[in-house]
Scaffold this active site. Structure first.
Site, PDB file in Angstrom:
ATOM      1  N   TYR A  53       0.835  -1.197   0.000  1.00 22.71           N
ATOM      2  CA  TYR A  53       0.000   0.000   0.000  1.00 22.71           C
ATOM      3  C   TYR A  53       0.872   1.249   0.000  1.00 22.71           C
ATOM      4  O   TYR A  53       1.694   1.450   0.897  1.00 22.71           O
ATOM      5  CB  TYR A  53      -0.924   0.027   1.217  1.00 22.71           C
ATOM      6  CG  TYR A  53      -2.050  -0.978   1.179  1.00 22.71           C
ATOM      7  CD1 TYR A  53      -2.315  -1.732   0.046  1.00 22.71           C
ATOM      8  CD2 TYR A  53      -2.866  -1.177   2.289  1.00 22.71           C
ATOM      9  CE1 TYR A  53      -3.341  -2.646   0.023  1.00 22.71           C
ATOM     10  CE2 TYR A  53      -3.906  -2.089   2.269  1.00 22.71           C
ATOM     11  CZ  TYR A  53      -4.131  -2.829   1.131  1.00 22.71           C
ATOM     12  OH  TYR A  53      -5.164  -3.743   1.112  1.00 22.71           O
ATOM     13  N   SER A 211     -14.090  -3.257   0.384  1.00 14.40           N
ATOM     14  CA  SER A 211     -14.958  -2.490  -0.520  1.00 14.40           C
ATOM     15  C   SER A 211     -16.430  -2.673  -0.170  1.00 14.40           C
ATOM     16  O   SER A 211     -17.251  -2.979  -1.046  1.00 14.40           O
ATOM     17  CB  SER A 211     -14.719  -2.887  -1.984  1.00 14.40           C
ATOM     18  OG  SER A 211     -15.277  -1.927  -2.869  1.00 14.40           O
ATOM     19  N   PRO A 212     -16.814  -2.489   1.086  1.00 15.12           N
ATOM     20  CA  PRO A 212     -18.222  -2.686   1.467  1.00 15.12           C
ATOM     21  C   PRO A 212     -19.168  -1.686   0.814  1.00 15.12           C
ATOM     22  O   PRO A 212     -20.380  -1.926   0.773  1.00 15.12           O
ATOM     23  CB  PRO A 212     -18.205  -2.517   2.985  1.00 15.12           C
ATOM     24  CG  PRO A 212     -16.994  -1.685   3.272  1.00 15.12           C
ATOM     25  CD  PRO A 212     -15.984  -2.110   2.247  1.00 15.12           C
ATOM     26  N   LEU A 213     -18.626  -0.583   0.286  1.00 12.22           N
ATOM     27  CA  LEU A 213     -19.462   0.402  -0.418  1.00 12.22           C
ATOM     28  C   LEU A 213     -19.262   0.342  -1.934  1.00 12.22           C
ATOM     29  O   LEU A 213     -19.734   1.214  -2.654  1.00 12.22           O
ATOM     30  CB  LEU A 213     -19.152   1.826   0.072  1.00 12.22           C
ATOM     31  CG  LEU A 213     -19.359   2.103   1.559  1.00 12.22           C
ATOM     32  CD1 LEU A 213     -19.105   3.574   1.855  1.00 12.22           C
ATOM     33  CD2 LEU A 213     -20.753   1.700   2.004  1.00 12.22           C
ATOM     34  N   GLY A 216     -17.729   3.361  -3.404  1.00 15.90           N
ATOM     35  CA  GLY A 216     -18.576   4.541  -3.310  1.00 15.90           C
ATOM     36  C   GLY A 216     -19.897   4.419  -4.030  1.00 15.90           C
ATOM     37  O   GLY A 216     -20.777   5.280  -3.875  1.00 15.90           O
ATOM     38  N   LEU A 217     -20.094   3.353  -4.783  1.00 12.78           N
ATOM     39  CA  LEU A 217     -21.341   3.184  -5.533  1.00 12.78           C
ATOM     40  C   LEU A 217     -22.550   3.137  -4.607  1.00 12.78           C
ATOM     41  O   LEU A 217     -23.630   3.624  -4.956  1.00 12.78           O
ATOM     42  CB  LEU A 217     -21.272   1.899  -6.362  1.00 12.78           C
ATOM     43  CG  LEU A 217     -22.335   1.722  -7.444  1.00 12.78           C
ATOM     44  CD1 LEU A 217     -22.063   2.649  -8.617  1.00 12.78           C
ATOM     45  CD2 LEU A 217     -22.362   0.273  -7.936  1.00 12.78           C
ATOM     46  N   LEU A 218     -22.353   2.570  -3.405  1.00 12.87           N
ATOM     47  CA  LEU A 218     -23.465   2.391  -2.462  1.00 12.87           C
ATOM     48  C   LEU A 218     -23.520   3.500  -1.409  1.00 12.87           C
ATOM     49  O   LEU A 218     -24.262   3.385  -0.442  1.00 12.87           O
ATOM     50  CB  LEU A 218     -23.339   1.026  -1.778  1.00 12.87           C
ATOM     51  CG  LEU A 218     -23.456  -0.179  -2.708  1.00 12.87           C
ATOM     52  CD1 LEU A 218     -22.969  -1.451  -2.017  1.00 12.87           C
ATOM     53  CD2 LEU A 218     -24.895  -0.351  -3.177  1.00 12.87           C
ATOM     54  N   GLY A 219     -22.758   4.556  -1.616  1.00 14.77           N
ATOM     55  CA  GLY A 219     -22.691   5.616  -0.621  1.00 14.77           C
ATOM     56  C   GLY A 219     -23.530   6.846  -0.933  1.00 14.77           C
ATOM     57  O   GLY A 219     -23.252   7.926  -0.414  1.00 14.77           O
ATOM     58  N   GLY A 220     -24.555   6.683  -1.777  1.00 12.90           N
ATOM     59  CA  GLY A 220     -25.384   7.835  -2.139  1.00 12.90           C
ATOM     60  C   GLY A 220     -24.887   8.541  -3.377  1.00 12.90           C
ATOM     61  O   GLY A 220     -24.952   9.764  -3.482  1.00 12.90           O
TER      62      GLY A 220
END
Length: 323
Positions: A53, A211-213, A216-220
């Site tokens: 990283y 990547s739980p979102l 960012g697709l699932l973050g609004g």
């Protein structure tokens, strides 16, 4: 903060794991240190990084940033369960990568130096190595554990049968084997429900979704789009268009619930059987404070059913495709 055991171990970790992929490239060192300090204040004791990283960003490596934070003292190292990874090559030189005994030894020593610590709580294989036998891998991990350099071993991006293969090889050596697996898992990407999740539960391996979102697709994202806040977003345009009809239903449901979409997405992941700690990746203290509120969200059965209707998942194999 809620805590749970990491897989079948006695180790207690926070239900949220602080991901540090952005430390160095996106969050500079002062901000990264502030995020980690705030995480401890909130009770988040589980931090995840990797030996690659930040390496290709031509900025600082995440492990270096964390190491200098540990060096500040104040109980920072003692209060943190630190997880890092090995596998990715750092050059094109032979043996500089993958899971040979040689690279595992060298990579572990290098991570310890960058992290400024004498042991790693959770040492994870970043990818399956199909060319190195399990006896070699497990012997190398056993040596590191006997030397006190690592405490537990985990995996990342393994298939279900890889987990089974690894565990049976470890069992034959009377070794603890894997205690965790990192997999991509969210409302949109639910492939691991077929085989990986059942295998992990069977073998007592805690699952750490990354990547739980869905970047960012699932973050609004649709609400952000209306406000003109999409430039620089990580979501690929084709991905946004592919899921737009589902996202419209999803964000409408979140509005009805009065809960931010990011909180709903994280709460859903936290509700899944076998999940230990989703990995969150805030790039500011403000983002961390906002995400932490997810733990107060409880989704009822009706809401969970609606989410399944919007983003259908999978049954356990072979029923998912055979019957």
């Amino acid at each position: 903060m809620d805590y749970t055991h990491l897989g079948r171990t006695g180790l207690l970790v926070s239900r949220l794991c602080l991901g540090t992929l952005a430390f160095g490239p996106e969050a500079d060192e002062p901000e990264a240190h502030a995020i980690m300090d705030r995480a401890l204040e909130l009770g988040i004791n589980f931090f995840d990084t990797s030996n690659v990283y930040g390496w290709q960003s031509q900025k600082d490596w995440s492990e270096n940033v964390i190491g200098r934070w540990f060096a500040k003292g104040g109980g920072r190292r003692d209060r943190t369960v630190i997880a890092t990874k090995v596998y990715q090559p750092l050059s094109d030189w032979p043996n500089d990568g993958r899971l040979s005994a040689l690279n595992i030894r060298r990579a572990c020593d290098a991570s310890l130096k960058r992290l400024q610590t004498d042991y790693i709580d959770l040492y994870q294989m970043h990818h399956i190595d199909r060319e190195t036998p399990w006896d070699e891998i497990w012997e190398a991990m056993e040596v590191l554990r006997a030397q006190g350099k690592i405490l537990y071993v985990g995996s990342s991006n393994f298939a279900g049968w890889h987990v089974a293969q690894a565990q049976e090889a470890a069992r034959a050596r009377h070794f603890l084997g894997l205690v965790s697996e990192q997999s991509k898992y969210n409302l949109v990407t639910r492939d691991i429900e077929r085989e990986l999740l059942p295998a992990a539960q069977e073998y007592g391996v805690g699952v750490m979704p990354w990547s739980p979102l869905q970047r960012g697709l699932l973050g609004g994202i649709l609400a952000a789009e209306k406000q003109g806040r999409l430039p620089g977003n990580r979501v690929a345009p084709e991905s946004l268009e592919r899921y737009r009809p589902q996202l419209e239903r999803y964000e409408s449901l979140c509005a009805e619930l009065g809960i931010p979409p990011a909180h709903v997405a994280l709460a859903w992941v936290l509700s899944r059987p076998g999940v230990t700690s989703p990995i969150i990746g805030p790039v500011s203290v403000q983002q961390l404070d906002d995400i932490e509120g997810t733990l107060d969200v409880r989704l009822d059965e009706r809401t969970l059913t609606q989410l399944d209707q919007i983003f259908p998942g999978y049954k356990t194999a072979p029923e998912d495709y055979a019957w």
